[in-house]
Design a protein around this motif. Structure first.
Motif, mmCIF file in Angstrom:
data_model
loop_
_atom_site.group_PDB
_atom_site.id
_atom_site.type_symbol
_atom_site.label_atom_id
_atom_site.label_comp_id
_atom_site.label_asym_id
_atom_site.label_seq_id
_atom_site.Cartn_x
_atom_site.Cartn_y
_atom_site.Cartn_z
ATOM 1 N N THR A 124 0.830 -1.205 0.000
ATOM 2 C CA THR A 124 0.000 0.000 0.000
ATOM 3 C C THR A 124 0.863 1.253 0.000
ATOM 4 O O THR A 124 0.604 2.204 -0.761
ATOM 5 C CB THR A 124 -0.939 0.011 1.223
ATOM 6 N N GLN A 125 1.886 1.275 0.858
ATOM 7 C CA GLN A 125 2.787 2.429 0.921
ATOM 8 C C GLN A 125 3.566 2.605 -0.381
ATOM 9 O O GLN A 125 3.773 3.734 -0.851
ATOM 10 C CB GLN A 125 3.757 2.281 2.094
ATOM 11 N N ALA A 126 3.997 1.490 -0.970
ATOM 12 C CA ALA A 126 4.744 1.562 -2.227
ATOM 13 C C ALA A 126 3.889 2.172 -3.332
ATOM 14 O O ALA A 126 4.345 3.059 -4.074
ATOM 15 C CB ALA A 126 5.232 0.180 -2.629
ATOM 16 N N LEU A 127 2.659 1.731 -3.439
ATOM 17 C CA LEU A 127 1.757 2.260 -4.461
ATOM 18 C C LEU A 127 1.493 3.750 -4.235
ATOM 19 O O LEU A 127 1.389 4.532 -5.197
ATOM 20 C CB LEU A 127 0.442 1.480 -4.460
ATOM 21 N N ASP A 128 1.386 4.157 -2.977
ATOM 22 C CA ASP A 128 1.161 5.571 -2.647
ATOM 23 C C ASP A 128 2.349 6.422 -3.072
ATOM 24 O O ASP A 128 2.177 7.487 -3.682
ATOM 25 C CB ASP A 128 0.908 5.707 -1.144
ATOM 26 N N ILE A 129 3.568 5.958 -2.773
ATOM 27 C CA ILE A 129 4.761 6.716 -3.147
ATOM 28 C C ILE A 129 4.930 6.727 -4.666
ATOM 29 O O ILE A 129 5.288 7.752 -5.255
ATOM 30 C CB ILE A 129 6.011 6.147 -2.449
ATOM 31 N N PHE A 130 4.673 5.599 -5.313
ATOM 32 C CA PHE A 130 4.737 5.559 -6.777
ATOM 33 C C PHE A 130 3.855 6.654 -7.373
ATOM 34 O O PHE A 130 4.265 7.382 -8.290
ATOM 35 C CB PHE A 130 4.275 4.198 -7.298
ATOM 36 N N ALA A 131 2.640 6.768 -6.863
ATOM 37 C CA ALA A 131 1.695 7.761 -7.384
ATOM 38 C C ALA A 131 2.204 9.181 -7.155
ATOM 39 O O ALA A 131 2.096 10.046 -8.039
ATOM 40 C CB ALA A 131 0.325 7.574 -6.731
ATOM 41 N N LYS A 132 2.787 9.423 -5.978
ATOM 42 C CA LYS A 132 3.251 10.768 -5.635
ATOM 43 C C LYS A 132 4.411 11.220 -6.521
ATOM 44 O O LYS A 132 4.579 12.416 -6.774
ATOM 45 C CB LYS A 132 3.668 10.822 -4.166
ATOM 46 N N ILE A 133 5.243 10.271 -6.958
ATOM 47 C CA ILE A 133 6.408 10.659 -7.765
ATOM 48 C C ILE A 133 6.198 10.359 -9.248
ATOM 49 O O ILE A 133 7.144 10.360 -10.038
ATOM 50 C CB ILE A 133 7.705 9.988 -7.261
ATOM 51 N N GLY A 134 4.940 10.113 -9.631
ATOM 52 C CA GLY A 134 4.621 9.989 -11.043
ATOM 53 C C GLY A 134 4.933 8.659 -11.683
ATOM 54 O O GLY A 134 5.051 8.570 -12.910
ATOM 55 N N LEU A 135 5.079 7.614 -10.868
ATOM 56 C CA LEU A 135 5.265 6.262 -11.411
ATOM 57 C C LEU A 135 3.877 5.645 -11.583
ATOM 58 O O LEU A 135 3.276 5.162 -10.634
ATOM 59 C CB LEU A 135 6.122 5.407 -10.471
ATOM 60 N N ASN A 136 3.372 5.689 -12.805
ATOM 61 C CA ASN A 136 2.027 5.197 -13.072
ATOM 62 C C ASN A 136 2.012 3.675 -13.187
ATOM 63 O O ASN A 136 3.045 3.038 -13.357
ATOM 64 C CB ASN A 136 1.509 5.832 -14.359
ATOM 65 N N ASP A 137 0.820 3.102 -13.066
ATOM 66 C CA ASP A 137 0.645 1.659 -13.201
ATOM 67 C C ASP A 137 1.476 0.906 -12.168
ATOM 68 O O ASP A 137 2.213 -0.035 -12.476
ATOM 69 C CB ASP A 137 1.022 1.227 -14.622
ATOM 70 N N GLY A 138 1.352 1.327 -10.901
ATOM 71 C CA GLY A 138 2.176 0.791 -9.823
ATOM 72 C C GLY A 138 2.068 -0.709 -9.625
ATOM 73 O O GLY A 138 3.055 -1.374 -9.329
ATOM 74 N N LYS A 139 0.862 -1.263 -9.808
ATOM 75 C CA LYS A 139 0.694 -2.702 -9.585
ATOM 76 C C LYS A 139 1.506 -3.519 -10.584
ATOM 77 O O LYS A 139 2.126 -4.532 -10.223
ATOM 78 C CB LYS A 139 -0.786 -3.070 -9.661
ATOM 79 N N ASN A 140 1.513 -3.080 -11.836
ATOM 80 C CA ASN A 140 2.308 -3.789 -12.838
ATOM 81 C C ASN A 140 3.802 -3.633 -12.580
ATOM 82 O O ASN A 140 4.581 -4.555 -12.826
ATOM 83 C CB ASN A 140 1.966 -3.292 -14.236
ATOM 84 N N ILE A 141 4.203 -2.462 -12.076
ATOM 85 C CA ILE A 141 5.611 -2.253 -11.735
ATOM 86 C C ILE A 141 6.035 -3.229 -10.644
ATOM 87 O O ILE A 141 7.085 -3.869 -10.724
ATOM 88 C CB ILE A 141 5.860 -0.796 -11.287
ATOM 89 N N LEU A 142 5.221 -3.362 -9.604
ATOM 90 C CA LEU A 142 5.559 -4.251 -8.495
ATOM 91 C C LEU A 142 5.650 -5.713 -8.944
ATOM 92 O O LEU A 142 6.459 -6.481 -8.418
ATOM 93 C CB LEU A 142 4.537 -4.112 -7.372
ATOM 94 N N ASN A 143 4.856 -6.086 -9.900
ATOM 95 C CA ASN A 143 4.862 -7.469 -10.374
ATOM 96 C C ASN A 143 5.926 -7.734 -11.444
ATOM 97 O O ASN A 143 6.114 -8.878 -11.860
ATOM 98 C CB ASN A 143 3.483 -7.845 -10.923
#
Length: 257
Positions: A124-143
């Motif tokens: 949850t925290q990773a997805l939140d930080i991804f969004a804040k710094i403009g890393l879109n599609d966080g779930k696919n990035i994590l996988n």
């Protein structure tokens, strides 16, 4: 307050000095840029702070993290400091991440080693930080696996992981040198965000004064294992005192043409 204080640091190998009488102070929420050519001692200085020098290197002087001399501490104490209080971003993010494990698994392992937190909260925290710094599609990035992502993307993910650790000091070794202009600008923006939001102090090593001009409060110039000049960024760039500093600036001007 001074977080990191280096006093009279001299490092030698096979009776040859690599660093000579280095003195440095880094304060809370301060960014110091370190510039110099190959062989100037930049990497040796960083490795001495990170406790990564080979055992056959001779170290004289002191490196104080807050009120502790790092070279007086035991392994258990150092393990607590490195990663949680002092974090590192390398020039090549591909060497930081394991290529055969997903980004998600590496985030969970790293954060769990320093914080008591569930895997779900880490995601949850990773997805939140991804969004804040403009890393879109966080779930696919994590996988994804690191080799599936670009160098610039891996570097930004590395910074996101570092932000989750909330270190007091970030050591960045040429973190933008292998990136394109767009990725470079985003990485610099994210590092400034760490300073502004988390009061993170940063030691930023680069051979490029143009990059340091965008991020550093103060610039140190190294040459042949010595600090030959240091000043607030605006002063150093406007009125360099040493011929070597002038040559570094001239190289930036030449590249602009």
């Amino acid at each position: 307050m001074s977080l990191l204080t280096i006093r009279d640091l001299t490092i030698s190998h096979n009776k040859q000095n690599i660093l000579n009488n280095i003195n440095l102070k880094l304060n809370t929420a301060e960014i110091i840029g370190i510039a110099g050519g190959s062989g100037s001692g930049k990497s040796t200085l960083l490795n001495s702070i990170l406790h990564l020098l080979p055992q056959d290197f001779n170290i004289q002087g002191e490196i104080h993290w807050q009120d502790k001399n790092l070279y007086d501490l035991k392994t258990k104490q150092l393990t607590h400091i490195y990663g949680k209080e002092i974090a590192f971003i390398s020039q090549n993010p591909q060497t930081f991440f394991c290529p055969v494990r997903t980004i998600k698994s590496q985030f969970i392992e790293t954060i769990s080693a320093h914080q008591k937190i569930t895997a779900d909260k880490i995601i949850t925290q990773a997805l939140d930080i991804f969004a804040k710094i403009g890393l879109n599609d966080g779930k696919n990035i994590l996988n994804a696996y690191p080799f599936m992502l670009s160098g610039g993307m891996n570097q930004r993910i590395n910074i996101a992981l570092t932000m989750m650790l909330k270190p007091q000091l970030l050591i960045a070794d040429e973190p933008t040198s292998a990136l394109d202009v767009m990725s470079q600008a985003k990485v610099l923006q994210e590092l400034l965000l760490m300073k502004q939001k988390l009061n993170t102090s940063i030691l930023f090593v680069s051979h490029n004064l143009k990059v340091l001009a965008k991020i550093a409060d103060k610039i140190i110039i190294m040459y042949q294992g010595k600090i030959i000049e240091q000043n607030p960024t605006e002063i150093l760039l406007a009125n360099p005192q040493e011929d070597y500093t002038k040559k570094l600036l001239q190289a930036v001007i030449t590249l602009k043409k």
